[in-house]
Design an enzyme around this catalytic site. Structure first.
Site, PDB file in Angstrom:
ATOM      1  N   THR A   1      30.618  52.568  57.165  1.00  0.00           N
ATOM      2  CA  THR A   1      31.641  53.562  57.483  1.00  0.00           C
ATOM      3  C   THR A   1      31.613  54.745  56.509  1.00  0.00           C
ATOM      4  OG1 THR A   1      34.053  53.865  57.476  1.00  0.00           O
ATOM      5  CG2 THR A   1      33.212  52.090  56.129  1.00  0.00           C
ATOM      6  N   ASP A   2      32.087  55.888  56.988  1.00  0.00           N
ATOM      7  CA  ASP A   2      32.204  57.057  56.099  1.00  0.00           C
ATOM      8  C   ASP A   2      33.283  56.853  55.040  1.00  0.00           C
ATOM      9  OD1 ASP A   2      34.400  57.191  57.804  1.00  0.00           O
ATOM     10  OD2 ASP A   2      34.067  59.262  58.436  1.00  0.00           O
ATOM     11  N   GLU A   3      34.144  55.841  55.251  1.00  0.00           N
ATOM     12  CA  GLU A   3      35.256  55.637  54.315  1.00  0.00           C
ATOM     13  C   GLU A   3      34.791  55.196  52.929  1.00  0.00           C
ATOM     14  OE1 GLU A   3      38.511  53.337  55.706  1.00  0.00           O
ATOM     15  OE2 GLU A   3      38.549  54.344  57.646  1.00  0.00           O
TER      16      GLU A   3
ATOM     17  N   TYR B   1      39.830  47.527  52.619  1.00  0.00           N
ATOM     18  CA  TYR B   1      38.781  47.564  53.657  1.00  0.00           C
ATOM     19  C   TYR B   1      37.590  48.404  53.201  1.00  0.00           C
ATOM     20  CZ  TYR B   1      36.197  49.505  57.607  1.00  0.00           C
ATOM     21  OH  TYR B   1      35.185  49.938  58.420  1.00  0.00           O
TER      22      TYR B   1
ATOM     23  N   LYS C   1      33.630  47.376  52.308  1.00  0.00           N
ATOM     24  CA  LYS C   1      32.443  47.927  52.990  1.00  0.00           C
ATOM     25  C   LYS C   1      31.521  48.591  51.962  1.00  0.00           C
ATOM     26  CE  LYS C   1      31.561  48.119  56.833  1.00  0.00           C
ATOM     27  NZ  LYS C   1      30.874  47.202  57.793  1.00  0.00           N
TER      28      LYS C   1
HETATM   29  P1  NAD Z   1      36.208  45.200  65.422  1.00  0.00           P
HETATM   30  O1  NAD Z   1      37.279  44.722  64.499  1.00  0.00           O
HETATM   31  O2  NAD Z   1      36.585  45.715  66.757  1.00  0.00           O
HETATM   32  O3  NAD Z   1      35.135  44.027  65.658  1.00  0.00           O
HETATM   33  C1  NAD Z   1      34.691  43.203  64.634  1.00  0.00           C
HETATM   34  C2  NAD Z   1      33.969  42.012  65.242  1.00  0.00           C
HETATM   35  O4  NAD Z   1      33.460  41.206  64.173  1.00  0.00           O
HETATM   36  C3  NAD Z   1      34.874  41.119  66.096  1.00  0.00           C
HETATM   37  O5  NAD Z   1      34.232  40.767  67.286  1.00  0.00           O
HETATM   38  C4  NAD Z   1      35.095  39.894  65.219  1.00  0.00           C
HETATM   39  O6  NAD Z   1      35.319  38.710  65.955  1.00  0.00           O
HETATM   40  C5  NAD Z   1      33.778  39.837  64.454  1.00  0.00           C
HETATM   41  N1  NAD Z   1      33.907  39.126  63.154  1.00  0.00           N
HETATM   42  C6  NAD Z   1      34.858  39.317  62.200  1.00  0.00           C
HETATM   43  N2  NAD Z   1      34.644  38.464  61.182  1.00  0.00           N
HETATM   44  C7  NAD Z   1      33.530  37.742  61.491  1.00  0.00           C
HETATM   45  C8  NAD Z   1      32.805  36.725  60.819  1.00  0.00           C
HETATM   46  N3  NAD Z   1      33.182  36.257  59.605  1.00  0.00           N
HETATM   47  N4  NAD Z   1      31.697  36.228  61.410  1.00  0.00           N
HETATM   48  C9  NAD Z   1      31.306  36.670  62.634  1.00  0.00           C
HETATM   49  N5  NAD Z   1      31.967  37.617  63.331  1.00  0.00           N
HETATM   50  C10 NAD Z   1      33.070  38.165  62.744  1.00  0.00           C
HETATM   51  O7  NAD Z   1      35.408  46.279  64.577  1.00  0.00           O
HETATM   52  P2  NAD Z   1      34.707  47.643  65.053  1.00  0.00           P
HETATM   53  O8  NAD Z   1      35.700  48.736  65.009  1.00  0.00           O
HETATM   54  O9  NAD Z   1      33.936  47.384  66.281  1.00  0.00           O
HETATM   55  O10 NAD Z   1      33.699  47.880  63.826  1.00  0.00           O
HETATM   56  C11 NAD Z   1      32.410  47.260  63.830  1.00  0.00           C
HETATM   57  C12 NAD Z   1      31.657  47.688  62.591  1.00  0.00           C
HETATM   58  O11 NAD Z   1      31.524  49.094  62.574  1.00  0.00           O
HETATM   59  C13 NAD Z   1      32.350  47.310  61.272  1.00  0.00           C
HETATM   60  O12 NAD Z   1      31.358  46.913  60.362  1.00  0.00           O
HETATM   61  C14 NAD Z   1      33.007  48.605  60.826  1.00  0.00           C
HETATM   62  O13 NAD Z   1      33.110  48.648  59.422  1.00  0.00           O
HETATM   63  C15 NAD Z   1      32.009  49.623  61.340  1.00  0.00           C
HETATM   64  N6  NAD Z   1      32.551  50.955  61.637  1.00  0.00           N
HETATM   65  C16 NAD Z   1      33.634  51.078  62.460  1.00  0.00           C
HETATM   66  C17 NAD Z   1      34.092  52.351  62.787  1.00  0.00           C
HETATM   67  C18 NAD Z   1      35.264  52.545  63.738  1.00  0.00           C
HETATM   68  O14 NAD Z   1      35.677  53.677  63.983  1.00  0.00           O
HETATM   69  N7  NAD Z   1      35.838  51.503  64.333  1.00  0.00           N
HETATM   70  C19 NAD Z   1      33.443  53.474  62.270  1.00  0.00           C
HETATM   71  C20 NAD Z   1      32.356  53.297  61.404  1.00  0.00           C
HETATM   72  C21 NAD Z   1      31.907  52.023  61.110  1.00  0.00           C
HETATM   73  O1  DAU Z   2      36.151  56.390  59.494  1.00  0.00           O
HETATM   74  C1  DAU Z   2      35.683  55.194  60.036  1.00  0.00           C
HETATM   75  C2  DAU Z   2      36.789  54.165  60.087  1.00  0.00           C
HETATM   76  O2  DAU Z   2      37.660  54.553  61.147  1.00  0.00           O
HETATM   77  C3  DAU Z   2      36.283  52.742  60.300  1.00  0.00           C
HETATM   78  O3  DAU Z   2      35.536  52.355  59.183  1.00  0.00           O
HETATM   79  C4  DAU Z   2      37.448  51.764  60.507  1.00  0.00           C
HETATM   80  O4  DAU Z   2      36.935  50.479  60.814  1.00  0.00           O
HETATM   81  C5  DAU Z   2      38.279  52.262  61.659  1.00  0.00           C
HETATM   82  O5  DAU Z   2      39.415  51.414  61.839  1.00  0.00           O
HETATM   83  C6  DAU Z   2      38.743  53.693  61.384  1.00  0.00           C
HETATM   84  O6  DAU Z   2      39.658  53.723  60.244  1.00  0.00           O
HETATM   85  P1  DAU Z   2      41.003  54.618  60.257  1.00  0.00           P
HETATM   86  O7  DAU Z   2      41.926  54.019  59.274  1.00  0.00           O
HETATM   87  O8  DAU Z   2      40.674  56.057  60.155  1.00  0.00           O
HETATM   88  O9  DAU Z   2      41.470  54.319  61.794  1.00  0.00           O
HETATM   89  P2  DAU Z   2      42.890  54.000  62.453  1.00  0.00           P
HETATM   90  O10 DAU Z   2      42.658  53.959  63.920  1.00  0.00           O
HETATM   91  O11 DAU Z   2      43.571  52.851  61.826  1.00  0.00           O
HETATM   92  O12 DAU Z   2      43.740  55.308  62.108  1.00  0.00           O
HETATM   93  C7  DAU Z   2      43.267  56.610  62.421  1.00  0.00           C
HETATM   94  C8  DAU Z   2      44.266  57.613  61.835  1.00  0.00           C
HETATM   95  O13 DAU Z   2      45.500  57.529  62.553  1.00  0.00           O
HETATM   96  C9  DAU Z   2      44.609  57.350  60.375  1.00  0.00           C
HETATM   97  O14 DAU Z   2      44.762  58.595  59.716  1.00  0.00           O
HETATM   98  C10 DAU Z   2      45.945  56.613  60.421  1.00  0.00           C
HETATM   99  C11 DAU Z   2      46.590  57.197  61.655  1.00  0.00           C
HETATM  100  N1  DAU Z   2      47.495  56.307  62.430  1.00  0.00           N
HETATM  101  C12 DAU Z   2      47.054  55.064  62.765  1.00  0.00           C
HETATM  102  C13 DAU Z   2      47.821  54.219  63.527  1.00  0.00           C
HETATM  103  C14 DAU Z   2      47.378  52.821  63.886  1.00  0.00           C
HETATM  104  C15 DAU Z   2      48.721  56.781  62.889  1.00  0.00           C
HETATM  105  O15 DAU Z   2      49.120  57.929  62.615  1.00  0.00           O
HETATM  106  N2  DAU Z   2      49.477  55.961  63.676  1.00  0.00           N
HETATM  107  C16 DAU Z   2      49.094  54.688  64.012  1.00  0.00           C
HETATM  108  O16 DAU Z   2      49.841  54.005  64.727  1.00  0.00           O
END
Ligand code: NAD
Ligand code: DAU
Length: 342
Positions: A122-124, A158, A162
């Site tokens: 992630t960019d975070e 989190y 990562k």
């Molecule tokens: P998600 O929470 O929707 O899915 C995570 C999956 O991992 C689930 O299916 C869960 O069952 C599985 N999991 C969790 N713990 C596990 C374990 N111990 N063993 C096996 N499986 C396990 O997450 P997502 O949003 O799809 O993110 C997927 C990946 O992408 C993560 O590594 C996250 O850091 C990265 N990422 C997410 C975003 C975003 O915007 N959501 C952006 C950049 C990177």
């Molecule tokens: O940047 C990549 C990341 O993006 C991933 O690594 C994470 O897995 C993914 O969850 C996401 O993280 P954020 O914390 O940015 O996403 P989230 O959807 O939780 O929140 C997006 C923005 O919206 C953040 O600034 C918080 C805000 N927010 C979130 C929720 C759930 C609200 O204002 N209201 C809400 O109810």
């Protein structure tokens, strides 16, 4: 690359990647390794051909299981993680276990069998950037963006878990010759995203007659990318990326949270101000912005979903059409937020 393992392939981004590979690379068979936590859902893989996609329900930190699966694989694409910042602020422990120990378990097996590893991150890990409006000479230029050279300074449990996993992968490349690449992507949106996350939470709030919830001032900026563009980027890096390299994935999609929420309200026929402002997230990162020029110039990737409003409308339609996918969990997710004042 014929047999790949996709960890976390029953989650949001992982399952979108599995669909992408099945639809675009007919020569590839996939083993999904997923623990099916609250965020994993078998339904995300429904309808995929059983002779090409096999779901193994298990933990990435289970060394015996991981060894057995990795031994017969050509590559591991590692998505599995605890992924939600708000949850990590309530209980960091599963984040340490899955994101750090789980990644360690996978790279040890890949090193043992010489298997190609792609780490999805992630960019975070880079912390946050100042809001453009707070910069001196505001309004001029784009402001700084994250690059592969940016300093690691994660803010939350989190993002620090990562960041730790990224550093393990980098060290395994250098010390053990692990055949790995890393990608750091910005915020994804699209189908199958868990309703705890910002965009699906607000869409399903409106569909449930609940007011959307905006944290703090709503000025925090996220750099949105459609999950299908993320999938194509990961496939590109897996097949064309240079071992040991880090690629940033982003689609120039910066928007503040208030703007995104107003778009959702508008596209769902609601008044622009029909939302509540709630307690801010502790340590809330201000702005993310990705410079993806390395991925574009060296590997030739370009995003295809360049119209955010259209992608958002498709996503809204997906949640409208798939109510049974999220309805049963809605009350529980909102109760947890309410307990936290959000
Ligand atoms: P998600 O929470 O929707 O899915 C995570 C999956 O991992 C689930 O299916 C869960 O069952 C599985 N999991 C969790 N713990 C596990 C374990 N111990 N063993 C096996 N499986 C396990 O997450 P997502 O949003 O799809 O993110 C997927 C990946 O992408 C993560 O590594 C996250 O850091 C990265 N990422 C997410 C975003 C975003 O915007 N959501 C952006 C950049 C990177
Ligand atoms: O940047 C990549 C990341 O993006 C991933 O690594 C994470 O897995 C993914 O969850 C996401 O993280 P954020 O914390 O940015 O996403 P989230 O959807 O939780 O929140 C997006 C923005 O919206 C953040 O600034 C918080 C805000 N927010 C979130 C929720 C759930 C609200 O204002 N209201 C809400 O109810």
């Amino acid at each position: 690359m014929k047999n790949i393992i996709v960890t976390g392939g029953a989650g949001f981004i992982g399952s979108n990647f599995v669909h992408y590979v099945v639809n675009n690379h007919p020569e590839v068979n996939i083993t999904v390794l997923d623990k099916l936590t609250y965020a994993g859902n078998r339904a995300n893989l429904a309808g995929l051909p059983a002779d090409r996609v096999n779901l193994v329900v298990g933990d990435i930190a289970d060394a015996e299981l991981v060894d057995k699966l990795v031994k017969n694989a050509d590559a591991v694409v590692h998505y599995a993680a605890e992924s939600h910042n708000d949850n990590s602020l309530i209980d960091p422990s599963p984040f340490i276990q899955t994101n750090i120990i789980g990644t360690y378990t996978l790279i040890e097996a890949c090193r043992k069998y010489g298997v190609r590893f792609h780490h999805v991150s992630t960019d975070e890990v880079y912390g946050d950037l100042p809001l453009r409006e707070d910069l001196p000479g505001r309004g001029e230029g784009e402001g700084e963006k994250f690059t592969p050279e940016s300093r690691y300074q994660p803010s939350s449990p989190y993002s620090s878990s990562k960041a730790s996993s990224d550093l393990l992968v980098r060290a395994w490349v250098r010390s053990f010759g692990l055949k790995a690449t890393i990608s750091n992507c910005s915020n994804n949106y699209g189908p199958y995203q868990h309703i705890e996350k910002f965009i699906p939470r607000q869409i399903t709030n409106i569909l449930s007659g609940i007011k959307p919830k905006l944290y703090g001032t709503g000025k925090n900026v996220r750099d949105w990318i459609h999950t299908n563009d993320h999938s194509r980027a990961v496939w590109t890096i897996l097949t064309k990326g240079k071992i040991g390299e880090t690629y940033l994935i982003g689609a120039d999609g910066e928007k503040n949270n208030k703007e995104v929420l107003e778009l959702i309200l508008q596209e769902m026929g609601q008044p622009k101000d029909a939302y509540e402002m709630v307690k801010d997230r502790p340590g809330h990162d201000l702005r993310y912005a990705i410079d993806s020029s390395k991925l574009r110039s060296e590997l030739g990737w370009e995003p295809k979903f360049t119209n955010f409003e259209d992608g958002l409308q498709d996503t809204i339609n997906w949640y409208k059409d798939n109510e049974s996918w999220w309805k049963d969990e809605k009350a529980e997710v909102e109760a947890k937020y309410a307990n936290n004042g959000q």
